[in-house]
Write a protein that holds these residues in place. Structure first.
Motif: not given
Length: 132
Positions: A64-93
């Motif tokens: 994604t280093y050359d990612w330039h698409v409007a209304q989106t953003s690229a998350l790469r090194r130094a960004a952390f992503v919140l990952i749900p448990p593998a079996d969570r298929l509905h909210p909350p969270g």
């Protein structure tokens, strides 16, 4: 192959550093849901954060280093992503709209196909710049 650092979160979630095992393309929920009709997504997380809920598409790490698409953003090194448990298929969270594979591995979306789908959708939107 280096594995991304994982930090425990609440309710079974984990914070995982992007840019190691995968990058993430963050897309507004509305635009992301429309893009689903145009591609075969890999694993896909719904991040219901307010006021801007989003979909997280997982793509090849480093792609994604050359990612330039409007209304989106690229998350790469130094960004952390919140990952749900593998079996969570509905909210909350955060939850999986398209869950990981049976072995728990996150499946990746083709970056070029995602870019094409998003650009096609964005080009069909009315241009409101300068209108009042």
């Amino acid at each position: 192959m280096r594995t991304a650092p994982v930090l425990p979160g609440s309710n079974g979630t984990h914070l995982v550093e992007a840019g190691v095992d995968w990058d993430v393309v963050r897309v507004s929920r509305h635009l992301g849901l429309q893009a689903l009709d145009r591609l075969d997504p890999g694993s896909l997380v719904v991040a219901p954060s307010r006021p801007d809920p989003a979909l997280h598409f997982f793509v090849v790490a480093g792609s994604t280093y050359d990612w330039h698409v409007a209304q989106t953003s690229a998350l790469r090194r130094a960004a952390f992503v919140l990952i749900p448990p593998a079996d969570r298929l509905h909210p909350p969270g955060p939850y999986w709209l398209v869950p990981p594979g049976a072995d728990g591995a996150i499946n990746l979306t083709d970056l070029d196909v995602l870019r094409d789908a998003l650009n096609e959708l964005l080009s069909a939107l009315p241009d409101t710049r300068g209108s009042r």
